[in-house]
Design a protein around this motif. Structure first.
Motif, short mmCIF file in Angstrom:
data_model
loop_
_atom_site.label_atom_id
_atom_site.label_comp_id
_atom_site.label_asym_id
_atom_site.label_seq_id
_atom_site.Cartn_x
_atom_site.Cartn_y
_atom_site.Cartn_z
N UNK A 264 -1.61 -7.62 -15.25
CA UNK A 264 -1.35 -6.60 -14.24
C UNK A 264 -2.13 -5.31 -14.49
N UNK A 265 -3.18 -5.39 -15.33
CA UNK A 265 -3.98 -4.18 -15.56
C UNK A 265 -4.53 -3.67 -14.24
N UNK A 266 -4.60 -2.35 -14.12
CA UNK A 266 -5.01 -1.78 -12.85
C UNK A 266 -5.33 -0.30 -12.99
N UNK A 267 -5.84 0.24 -11.93
CA UNK A 267 -6.06 1.67 -11.77
C UNK A 267 -4.78 2.21 -11.13
N UNK A 268 -3.98 2.96 -11.88
CA UNK A 268 -2.70 3.38 -11.34
C UNK A 268 -2.10 4.54 -12.11
N UNK A 269 -0.76 4.52 -12.27
CA UNK A 269 -0.03 5.59 -12.93
C UNK A 269 0.60 5.11 -14.22
N UNK A 270 0.54 5.89 -15.29
CA UNK A 270 1.17 5.48 -16.55
C UNK A 270 2.69 5.54 -16.51
N UNK A 271 3.26 6.15 -15.48
CA UNK A 271 4.71 6.28 -15.42
C UNK A 271 5.40 4.92 -15.37
N UNK A 272 4.74 3.95 -14.73
CA UNK A 272 5.32 2.61 -14.66
C UNK A 272 5.33 1.96 -16.04
N UNK A 273 4.24 2.10 -16.79
CA UNK A 273 4.20 1.56 -18.14
C UNK A 273 5.25 2.24 -19.02
N UNK B 245 0.83 -1.21 0.00
CA UNK B 245 0.00 0.00 0.00
C UNK B 245 0.86 1.25 0.00
N UNK B 246 1.98 1.21 0.76
CA UNK B 246 2.89 2.35 0.78
C UNK B 246 3.49 2.59 -0.59
N UNK B 247 3.96 1.49 -1.23
CA UNK B 247 4.56 1.60 -2.56
C UNK B 247 3.54 2.13 -3.57
N UNK B 248 2.34 1.58 -3.53
CA UNK B 248 1.30 1.99 -4.47
C UNK B 248 0.96 3.47 -4.30
N UNK B 249 0.89 3.93 -3.07
CA UNK B 249 0.59 5.34 -2.81
C UNK B 249 1.72 6.24 -3.29
N UNK B 250 2.96 5.78 -3.10
CA UNK B 250 4.11 6.57 -3.56
C UNK B 250 4.13 6.65 -5.07
N UNK B 251 3.81 5.55 -5.74
CA UNK B 251 3.75 5.58 -7.21
C UNK B 251 2.65 6.52 -7.69
N UNK B 252 1.54 6.58 -6.96
CA UNK B 252 0.42 7.44 -7.35
C UNK B 252 0.82 8.91 -7.34
N UNK B 253 1.81 9.24 -6.53
CA UNK B 253 2.27 10.63 -6.51
C UNK B 253 2.86 11.05 -7.84
#
Length: 422
Positions: free
Chosen positions: A291-300, A245-253
């Motif tokens: 791994x589709x998800x609601x997230x950030x395109x920066x990882x893709x 959860x911490x990692x996911x929240x940091x990526x969302x930034x």
């Protein structure tokens, strides 16, 4: 729970898997509203150049008894079973055998959910290069320790891998696809009201943790002393992985906490390719949506740009591709309703239709984080990945190209972590 797949193969198995012709017939009958069954000339074989680290890929020929005008002659089956993941995961320092069954279910069911929903529920753009879906079943259904889905077959389709490169025009075509994916969920948020990251969270909760990241880096320090300084710099970022959860929240930034629909695993190998008249590789379909998800395109973006071309090309031309994505997103945003246009300006700081420094910072922070999670994994799996090389030319150039790309990923992550004081 760990299943011994090889002891549970049933009569009528498709290519030695736990999936049977009876299962496939029943699922196809339901999907197409038919009573047709497969005939004596039916056939199913594992594809030599299509087997991944988590699943097996089989080509089936149906030989239908009737309704051949509506039923496909052939299909590609992606079959997920514990044996594949168990074999792959043993190379990872934080391997936990008791989590294999649950991870297999999450991998299969998340990708199956994509194909079941992408057209009917989420109404993804027709321009998106998604394979036609026929049918599938969830992992563990009726006590079977496997799951699968069937999609259309493409003749002369080829794979490109992390140890390969593709030309600039193809990378831009993929970036156009990524923009379609990302902006659609911002244009039509009501279509995703019931979307959940449940399967993705189940997959990643044991992988993206401080313990697993630290162990991966420690093993890499033993095997790759020439990367000691870079790996130690990445190790400092393990604090962001206290929990998934911490990692996911940091990526969302990295997208100003404004999430959107993402492919989630946009490596070069997760696409089907065909050669054009000039001998250049053109992307035919985007695949591997587990791994589709609601997230950030920066990882893709980070995964695509580090895998699509050489390490030198990445260093010399990275900003050209980021600019291309930025411009394409901006143009897509201009066609959106005014209220959503305002949101996208917040997302990527679109104060001017030029390259945004904030966008570059967001990409670099996202790159450092996701590469800390996945860079050590690629280092640990070097031999397993290179052992899959079959083409003689790839055997000459592939190993060095692979090493250069992975080293570039690690060094770049360390450099950016230091740059942004992460």
């Amino acid at each position: 729970m760990v299943a011994n797949d090889t002891k549970e193969v049933k009569e009528g198995s498709i290519a030695g898997s736990l999936i049977t012709w009876q299962m496939l017939e029943q699922d196809m009958q339901k999907a197409f509203g038919t009573t047709a069954i497969t005939g004596p000339k039916r056939d199913g074989n594992m594809m030599a150049d299509g087997n991944g680290f988590l699943s097996n890929i089989a080509l089936v020929k149906f030989d239908w008894t009737h309704d051949t005008d509506i039923l496909p002659e052939r299909a590609v089956l992606k079959i997920t079973a514990c044996e594949k993941l168990y074999d792959m995961a043993q190379d990872l320092p934080n391997f936990k055998p008791d989590e294999v069954w649950g991870n297999c279910k999450a991998v299969n069911d998340n990708e199956l959910s994509f194909y079941q929903n992408c057209e009917k529920v989420w109404k993804l753009p027709k321009e998106l290069m998604v394979a036609k879906f026929y049918c599938g079943r969830e992992f563990g259904l009726d006590g079977v320790d496997a799951g699968y889905f069937a999609i259309e077959f493409f003749d002369k389709a080829e794979s490109r891998h992390f140890y390969n490169n593709v030309q600039e025009s193809s990378v831009k075509e993929i970036l156009d696809q990524l923009v379609l994916i990302n902006t659609h969920s911002l244009k039509r948020p009501e279509l995703f009201e019931n979307y959940t990251n449940e399967h993705y969270i189940n997959m990643m909760s044991s992988f993206c943790t401080e313990e697993s990241v630290t162990k991966s880096i420690e093993e890499c320090l033993e095997k790759h002393p020439d990367l000691e300084q870079e790996l130690l710099a990445m190790q400092k970022m393990a604090k962001y992985f206290e929990t998934f959860t911490n990692f996911d929240a940091k990526m969302a930034e990295s997208c100003n906490n404004m999430r959107m629909f993402c492919h989630g695993d946009m490596w070069l190998g997760n696409m089907l390719w065909q050669k054009d008249a000039k001998g250049d590789y053109r992307m035919k379909r985007l695949i591997d949506w587990q791994l589709h998800r609601w997230g950030t395109p920066m990882e893709d973006l980070a995964r695509l740009l580090t895998s699509a071309f050489s390490a030198d090309e990445y260093q010399n031309r990275k900003q050209i591709y980021l600019q291309y994505y930025y411009d394409a997103f901006y143009k897509a945003d201009e066609r959106r309703p005014h209220a959503l246009e305002i949101l996208s300006r917040r997302l990527f700081d679109f104060s001017e239709p030029i390259f945004s420094l904030k966008f570059e910072e967001n990409y670099e922070r996202g790159f450092a984080l996701c590469s800390t999670a996945f860079g050590p994994v690629f280092l640990c799996m070097t031999h397993k990945i290179l052992d899959t090389i079959k083409d003689e030319k790839d055997k000459i150039d592939g190993p060095q190209n692979y090493k250069d790309k992975v080293y570039n990923m690690v060094r770049e992550a360390a450099r950016l972590a230091k740059k942004w004081n992460m």
